[in-house]
Design a protein around this motif. Structure first.
Motif, mmCIF file in Angstrom:
data_model
loop_
_atom_site.group_PDB
_atom_site.id
_atom_site.type_symbol
_atom_site.label_atom_id
_atom_site.label_comp_id
_atom_site.label_asym_id
_atom_site.label_seq_id
_atom_site.Cartn_x
_atom_site.Cartn_y
_atom_site.Cartn_z
ATOM 1 N N GLU A 52 43.167 -42.010 158.567
ATOM 2 C CA GLU A 52 42.869 -41.366 157.282
ATOM 3 C C GLU A 52 41.821 -40.268 157.456
ATOM 4 O OE1 GLU A 52 43.242 -44.596 157.719
ATOM 5 O OE2 GLU A 52 44.558 -45.356 156.135
ATOM 6 N N ILE B 228 43.459 -37.153 158.850
ATOM 7 C CA ILE B 228 44.194 -36.420 157.803
ATOM 8 C C ILE B 228 43.206 -35.657 156.915
ATOM 9 C CG2 ILE B 228 45.729 -36.690 155.812
ATOM 10 C CD1 ILE B 228 47.282 -37.681 158.089
ATOM 11 N N GLU B 229 42.105 -36.317 156.570
ATOM 12 C CA GLU B 229 41.128 -35.686 155.674
ATOM 13 C C GLU B 229 40.509 -34.446 156.337
ATOM 14 O OE1 GLU B 229 38.567 -38.645 153.911
ATOM 15 O OE2 GLU B 229 37.346 -37.122 152.890
ATOM 16 N N MET C 41 43.060 -31.695 156.242
ATOM 17 C CA MET C 41 43.140 -31.115 154.898
ATOM 18 C C MET C 41 41.978 -30.153 154.644
ATOM 19 S SD MET C 41 44.471 -34.095 152.363
ATOM 20 C CE MET C 41 46.164 -34.699 152.418
ATOM 21 N N VAL D 183 50.373 -43.620 157.963
ATOM 22 C CA VAL D 183 49.455 -43.039 156.970
ATOM 23 C C VAL D 183 50.073 -41.770 156.372
ATOM 24 C CG1 VAL D 183 47.162 -42.037 156.622
ATOM 25 C CG2 VAL D 183 47.429 -44.059 158.068
ATOM 26 N N MET D 184 50.738 -40.991 157.213
ATOM 27 C CA MET D 184 51.410 -39.779 156.709
ATOM 28 C C MET D 184 52.484 -40.156 155.698
ATOM 29 S SD MET D 184 51.611 -37.798 160.354
ATOM 30 C CE MET D 184 52.881 -36.611 159.922
ATOM 31 N N ASP D 185 53.252 -41.197 156.001
ATOM 32 C CA ASP D 185 54.290 -41.662 155.059
ATOM 33 C C ASP D 185 53.670 -42.003 153.710
ATOM 34 O OD1 ASP D 185 56.194 -41.391 157.004
ATOM 35 O OD2 ASP D 185 56.283 -43.531 157.524
ATOM 36 N N ARG D 186 52.553 -42.716 153.795
ATOM 37 C CA ARG D 186 51.905 -43.168 152.563
ATOM 38 C C ARG D 186 51.483 -41.997 151.675
ATOM 39 N NH1 ARG D 186 46.919 -46.103 154.031
ATOM 40 N NH2 ARG D 186 48.335 -47.019 155.552
ATOM 41 N N TYR D 187 51.115 -40.871 152.308
ATOM 42 C CA TYR D 187 50.645 -39.734 151.512
ATOM 43 C C TYR D 187 51.690 -38.613 151.414
ATOM 44 C CZ TYR D 187 46.305 -42.242 151.588
ATOM 45 O OH TYR D 187 45.353 -43.217 151.416
ATOM 46 N N GLY D 188 52.929 -38.937 151.758
ATOM 47 C CA GLY D 188 54.005 -37.971 151.583
ATOM 48 C C GLY D 188 53.908 -36.756 152.497
ATOM 49 N N ILE D 189 53.397 -36.979 153.706
ATOM 50 C CA ILE D 189 53.263 -35.876 154.659
ATOM 51 C C ILE D 189 54.386 -36.006 155.681
ATOM 52 C CG2 ILE D 189 51.789 -34.817 156.417
ATOM 53 C CD1 ILE D 189 49.418 -36.358 154.876
ATOM 54 N N ILE E 18 49.596 -29.947 156.646
ATOM 55 C CA ILE E 18 48.443 -30.233 155.784
ATOM 56 C C ILE E 18 47.165 -29.510 156.204
ATOM 57 C CG2 ILE E 18 49.236 -32.516 155.029
ATOM 58 C CD1 ILE E 18 47.008 -33.498 157.169
#
Lengths: 305, 244
Positions: free
Chosen positions: A250, A253-254, A257, A286-292, A298
């Protein structure tokens, strides 16, 4: 091209996860534990022209959600790195490695960078103008735009490989320093190095660290690092490598972003030696969970409210 | 080195502030006495390095002194699981012991001597043990050593038990082929000065990772820079360069 791949200064990485310099040695300790070829790459131990023992001990102090270190650039010197560490690394790592370089004069940086630039195994030079633990060098180059630009330009004159300048957060205006490096020809910016910190032992009333102060890292600094990555990435046109307290998929990803093209993981390796491997394994979920769909999509994708 | 989860089987005080914890898990990475494990604790960022005291198949025994937040937390545990890195450090080299090695442990430097003693006995060595403490109430593990059938000399600084004085006082009257020692640095220095043979010393230093990555625990030796967690904690007498 996999879902996790990113392009860092012209070199394709299988994934954006990069163990940070000073937490991964020259790779061997971790290669005993897992196949380090799963990494995007790694940034090897800060290397200088001459061998260095570094600072007196204690060099480590624990903090809430982090630690202070004052290692002081202990390393065997660039010649031994080329003669011993890199050949040994060839046996366990088959990707381009990031060569982290420090110095005490512009000539030092140029000397060490030109030797490492000529090594086939080296993909990028990460020029550290931000070590808080040595006097008369390191961070002093990274604390004003003119000297950061001077080092950058001098290294760029001798380097064929991409030059990524690693910046210190211990400054008033990090954006102006990043821009000065970009103008001087840097191919990328990495940030943040550690935050200058200190602890005192209540019994002895002395600093815990023999060198009094040291660099603070770990999850506690993540929000500060993220903010600085965001500020720099919004103001330069070259790739930014984000780091500072990253400990999970996470967090990666943050950071991306906020504007990071790739992400370095430092202190977390020291606590959980498998953490980079775990982060890479967890990223797709984690990407799946946030639609990436594709991680590169991103980068800089934070939406300003 | 291995990372694995251990079950706490037992955790009991041996003295006012020294505890013995028995754990069950994968001990296969532990290859020599004198090695250490690095224990992750809830809410504390750095792991806690603790020496291996004993090993029996999948049972690992550690003995630790409560000195700060981490060891306080450990002392309060009665069951549950711990994330532990095992097989850290070089450990003692048994091949140099000769026929009559002496083991010299001081305070929390005593525990690693126990597994070492067992291993030397397995090799049919005539082992002598000196255990040094400040005072009678701080003594632990004395009976465990006696149960191994070796010659044990206990010293206390205040003379409240055993021989009054330091471990080096007990050493004066002894014949030995080699020595192994672990304890506080002033004791190690005294042992260094008073021993007449070669030997091995185990050192303690504040560590970051415990497995050679961070260079937090480096020291200078006659044979070059060493990481106490990786090329140490055991150094040969001949390579030690005291800092002062």
């Amino acid at each position: 091209m996999g879902r996790l791949s990113v392009n860092l200064c012209g070199i394709e990485l299988d994934n954006p996860v990069i163990p940070a310099s000073g937490t991964f040695g020259y790779g061997h300790e971790y290669a005993e534990l897992y196949d380090i070829n799963v990494l995007g790459t790694f940034s090897f131990k800060g290397t200088t022209k001459d061998p260095r023992f570094g600072n007196p001990t204690p060099r480590i102090a624990e903090c809430t959600a982090g630690l202070i270190n004052a290692v002081g650039l202990q390393n065997p010197g660039v010649h031994q790195v080329i003669e011993q560490e890199l050949p040994k690394l060839k046996g366990c790592f088959h990707k381009p490695v990031m060569a982290n370089v420090s110095g005490f004069s512009v000539e030092d940086y140029v000397y060490t960078c030109s030797l490492l630039d000529a090594q086939d195994q080296v993909g990028w030079l990460e020029v550290n103008v931000s070590c808080p633990n040595v006097h008369g060098g390191g961070m002093s180059f990274g604390t004003n735009p003119a000297s950061a630009a001077e080092v950058t330009a001098a290294v760029k004159r001798v380097a064929k490989k991409p030059v990524i300048v690693k910046l210190s957060p211990n400054v008033t205006d990090i954006v102006s320093i990043a821009k000065a490096c970009e103008d001087a020809g840097a191919n990328g910016i990495s940030l943040i190095n550690t935050l200058l910190g200190m602890r005192i032992d209540l019994r002895s009333r002395k600093p815990v660290i023999a060198n009094t102060m040291g660099g603070f890292s770990g999850p506690a600094i993540f929000p500060v690092a993220l903010r600085m990555v965001y500020q720099v990435a919004s103001n330069v046109h070259i790739p930014v490598v984000g780091m500072g307290g990253v400990s999970s998929a996470e967090d990666v990803i943050e950071m991306m972003m906020a504007g990071a093209t790739a992400v370095e993981v430092g202190a977390a390796n020291l606590i959980d030696p498998f953490c980079c491997k775990s982060i890479i394994e967890q990223l797709p979920g984690v990407m799946d969970r946030y639609g990436i769909n594709q991680i590169s999509e991103i980068i800089g994708g934070v939406e300003n409210g | 080195m291995k990372q694995s989860v251990f079950q706490i089987l037992e955790n009991k005080p041996l003295t006012d502030c020294v505890y013995q914890m028995v754990l069950q898990g994968d001990t296969s990475a532990i290859t020599a006495p004198g090695q250490f494990v690095n224990i992750r604790l809830d809410g504390l960022y750095l792991r806690r390095p603790i020496s291996v005291c004993d090993l029996q198949q999948d049972r690992l025994t550690i003995i630790y002194k409560v000195v700060g937040k981490g060891t306080q937390q450990m002392a309060s545990m009665t069951d549950g699981e711990l994330d532990i890195l095992t097989g850290l450090g070089n450990g003692y080299d048994l091949t140099k012991a000769g026929d009559d090695p002496v083991l010299i442990g001081g305070g929390v430097g005593v525990p690693p001597m126990y597994l070492l003693c067992k291993k030397l006995i397995e090799q049919k060595k005539h082992v002598q043990v000196i255990l040094g403490f400040n005072t009678a109430s701080e003594i632990f593990l004395e009976q465990a050593f006696r149960d191994l059938g070796v010659d044990v000399t206990v010293t206390t600084v205040d003379g409240s038990a055993g021989t009054k004085g330091f471990v080096t006082d007990a050493l004066q009257n002894m014949n030995y082929s080699y020595f192994y020692t672990c304890g506080p640095e002033p004791m190690l220095k005294a042992v260094y000065r008073s021993t007449t043979t070669s030997g091995q010393f185990s050192f303690e230093k504040r560590m970051g990772c415990g497995f050679g990555a961070c260079m937090g625990c480096s020291c200078k030796t006659i044979t070059g820079f060493k990481r106490i967690c990786k090329e140490g904690p055991v150094l040969q007498k001949e390579e030690i360069a005291w800092e002062d």
